[in-house]
Motif scaffolding. Structure first.
Motif, PDB file in Angstrom:
ATOM      1  N   ILE A 170      44.849  -2.160  20.904  1.00 28.01           N
ATOM      2  CA  ILE A 170      44.943  -2.841  22.202  1.00 28.01           C
ATOM      3  C   ILE A 170      44.458  -1.952  23.348  1.00 28.01           C
ATOM      4  O   ILE A 170      44.636  -2.282  24.515  1.00 28.01           O
ATOM      5  CB  ILE A 170      46.365  -3.380  22.471  1.00 28.01           C
ATOM      6  CG1 ILE A 170      47.412  -2.279  22.445  1.00 28.01           C
ATOM      7  CG2 ILE A 170      46.705  -4.473  21.493  1.00 28.01           C
ATOM      8  CD1 ILE A 170      48.820  -2.759  22.766  1.00 28.01           C
ATOM      9  N   GLY A 171      43.810  -0.841  22.994  1.00 30.91           N
ATOM     10  CA  GLY A 171      43.160  -0.021  24.007  1.00 30.91           C
ATOM     11  C   GLY A 171      44.020   1.052  24.646  1.00 30.91           C
ATOM     12  O   GLY A 171      43.659   1.597  25.688  1.00 30.91           O
ATOM     13  N   ILE A 172      45.145   1.360  24.032  1.00 31.63           N
ATOM     14  CA  ILE A 172      46.020   2.412  24.544  1.00 31.63           C
ATOM     15  C   ILE A 172      45.681   3.696  23.806  1.00 31.63           C
ATOM     16  O   ILE A 172      45.745   3.744  22.576  1.00 31.63           O
ATOM     17  CB  ILE A 172      47.500   2.027  24.363  1.00 31.63           C
ATOM     18  CG1 ILE A 172      47.796   0.787  25.214  1.00 31.63           C
ATOM     19  CG2 ILE A 172      48.411   3.188  24.725  1.00 31.63           C
ATOM     20  CD1 ILE A 172      49.156   0.198  24.995  1.00 31.63           C
ATOM     21  N   ASP A 173      45.312   4.732  24.555  1.00 31.94           N
ATOM     22  CA  ASP A 173      44.873   5.972  23.907  1.00 31.94           C
ATOM     23  C   ASP A 173      45.927   7.076  24.028  1.00 31.94           C
ATOM     24  O   ASP A 173      47.002   6.871  24.593  1.00 31.94           O
ATOM     25  CB  ASP A 173      43.518   6.433  24.474  1.00 31.94           C
ATOM     26  CG  ASP A 173      43.577   6.847  25.938  1.00 31.94           C
ATOM     27  OD1 ASP A 173      44.673   7.085  26.490  1.00 31.94           O
ATOM     28  OD2 ASP A 173      42.492   6.947  26.547  1.00 31.94           O
ATOM     29  N   ARG A 174      45.587   8.228  23.500  1.00 33.14           N
ATOM     30  CA  ARG A 174      46.538   9.349  23.459  1.00 33.14           C
ATOM     31  C   ARG A 174      46.983   9.778  24.851  1.00 33.14           C
ATOM     32  O   ARG A 174      48.116  10.220  25.021  1.00 33.14           O
ATOM     33  CB  ARG A 174      45.976  10.514  22.657  1.00 33.14           C
ATOM     34  CG  ARG A 174      44.890  11.287  23.361  1.00 33.14           C
ATOM     35  CD  ARG A 174      44.336  12.441  22.545  1.00 33.14           C
ATOM     36  NE  ARG A 174      43.580  11.920  21.427  1.00 33.14           N
ATOM     37  CZ  ARG A 174      43.586  12.435  20.197  1.00 33.14           C
ATOM     38  NH1 ARG A 174      44.249  13.510  19.937  1.00 33.14           N
ATOM     39  NH2 ARG A 174      42.901  11.876  19.230  1.00 33.14           N
ATOM     40  N   ASN A 175      46.130   9.638  25.851  1.00 38.01           N
ATOM     41  CA  ASN A 175      46.536   9.999  27.215  1.00 38.01           C
ATOM     42  C   ASN A 175      47.583   9.030  27.744  1.00 38.01           C
ATOM     43  O   ASN A 175      48.549   9.452  28.394  1.00 38.01           O
ATOM     44  CB  ASN A 175      45.319  10.049  28.144  1.00 38.01           C
ATOM     45  CG  ASN A 175      44.374  11.165  27.771  1.00 38.01           C
ATOM     46  OD1 ASN A 175      44.795  12.250  27.370  1.00 38.01           O
ATOM     47  ND2 ASN A 175      43.086  10.904  27.891  1.00 38.01           N
ATOM     48  N   ASP A 176      47.386   7.737  27.475  1.00 40.72           N
ATOM     49  CA  ASP A 176      48.385   6.745  27.872  1.00 40.72           C
ATOM     50  C   ASP A 176      49.727   7.034  27.188  1.00 40.72           C
ATOM     51  O   ASP A 176      50.785   6.958  27.815  1.00 40.72           O
ATOM     52  CB  ASP A 176      47.933   5.330  27.495  1.00 40.72           C
ATOM     53  CG  ASP A 176      46.645   4.909  28.185  1.00 40.72           C
ATOM     54  OD1 ASP A 176      46.450   5.255  29.370  1.00 40.72           O
ATOM     55  OD2 ASP A 176      45.827   4.231  27.526  1.00 40.72           O
ATOM     56  N   ILE A 177      49.646   7.337  25.894  1.00 38.09           N
ATOM     57  CA  ILE A 177      50.864   7.627  25.130  1.00 38.09           C
ATOM     58  C   ILE A 177      51.542   8.884  25.676  1.00 38.09           C
ATOM     59  O   ILE A 177      52.760   8.911  25.871  1.00 38.09           O
ATOM     60  CB  ILE A 177      50.553   7.766  23.632  1.00 38.09           C
ATOM     61  CG1 ILE A 177      50.008   6.446  23.072  1.00 38.09           C
ATOM     62  CG2 ILE A 177      51.798   8.200  22.853  1.00 38.09           C
ATOM     63  CD1 ILE A 177      49.386   6.562  21.683  1.00 38.09           C
ATOM     64  N   SER A 178      50.762   9.917  25.958  1.00 42.14           N
ATOM     65  CA  SER A 178      51.319  11.162  26.496  1.00 42.14           C
ATOM     66  C   SER A 178      51.997  10.928  27.837  1.00 42.14           C
ATOM     67  O   SER A 178      53.087  11.460  28.096  1.00 42.14           O
ATOM     68  CB  SER A 178      50.223  12.225  26.654  1.00 42.14           C
ATOM     69  OG  SER A 178      49.744  12.612  25.396  1.00 42.14           O
TER      70      SER A 178
END
Length: 127
Positions: free
Chosen positions: A81-89
């Protein structure tokens, strides 16, 4: 002369999470899969069900393995859905701040879970 093999050094937990994320995303990319978010969510649900089954019937190693599968499929779902590691961090940092701010003044244990403390009726303003 004896040739010595370097000792194995276990990576930190944080490095293992980073490696697991990279491995999960690289697997999807390596197979050229453009994941449908709904299919990724179904796979996540399947892995959660397998975790429940392991919890009910399995051994500790099986529970840990199934829990890790849940994390992998969660990473894949977020990626789909376009959520990357930076968003998760960023989200992890936010949750860490929230968790660290919780105290027995703001939260309580109810049925074995930490929950927001509910206002006591006798302390509410009349009206």
């Amino acid at each position: 002369m004896i040739k010595r093999t370097p000792a194995f050094v276990r990576p930190t937990f944080g490095q293992m999470v980073e490696d697991l994320y990279s491995s999960s995303i690289n697997l999807v990319d390596r197979f050229g899969v453009e994941q449908d978010p709904r299919a990724a969510l179904r796979k996540f649900d399947e892995e959660v069900q397998e975790l429940w089954e392991a919890f009910e019937n399995g051994s500790r190693p099986q529970i840990v393995e199934e829990a890790t599968d849940v994390v992998v499929t969660l990473f894949n779902l977020l990626y789909a859905i376009g959520i990357d590691r930076n968003d998760i961090s960023d989200a992890m940092a936010h949750v860490i701040i929230k968790n660290n701010a919780k105290t027995s003044d703001t939260h309580e244990v109810v049925d074995g879970l930490i929950t927001r403390r509910q206002p006591r009726p006798e302390l509410l303003p009349a009206g």
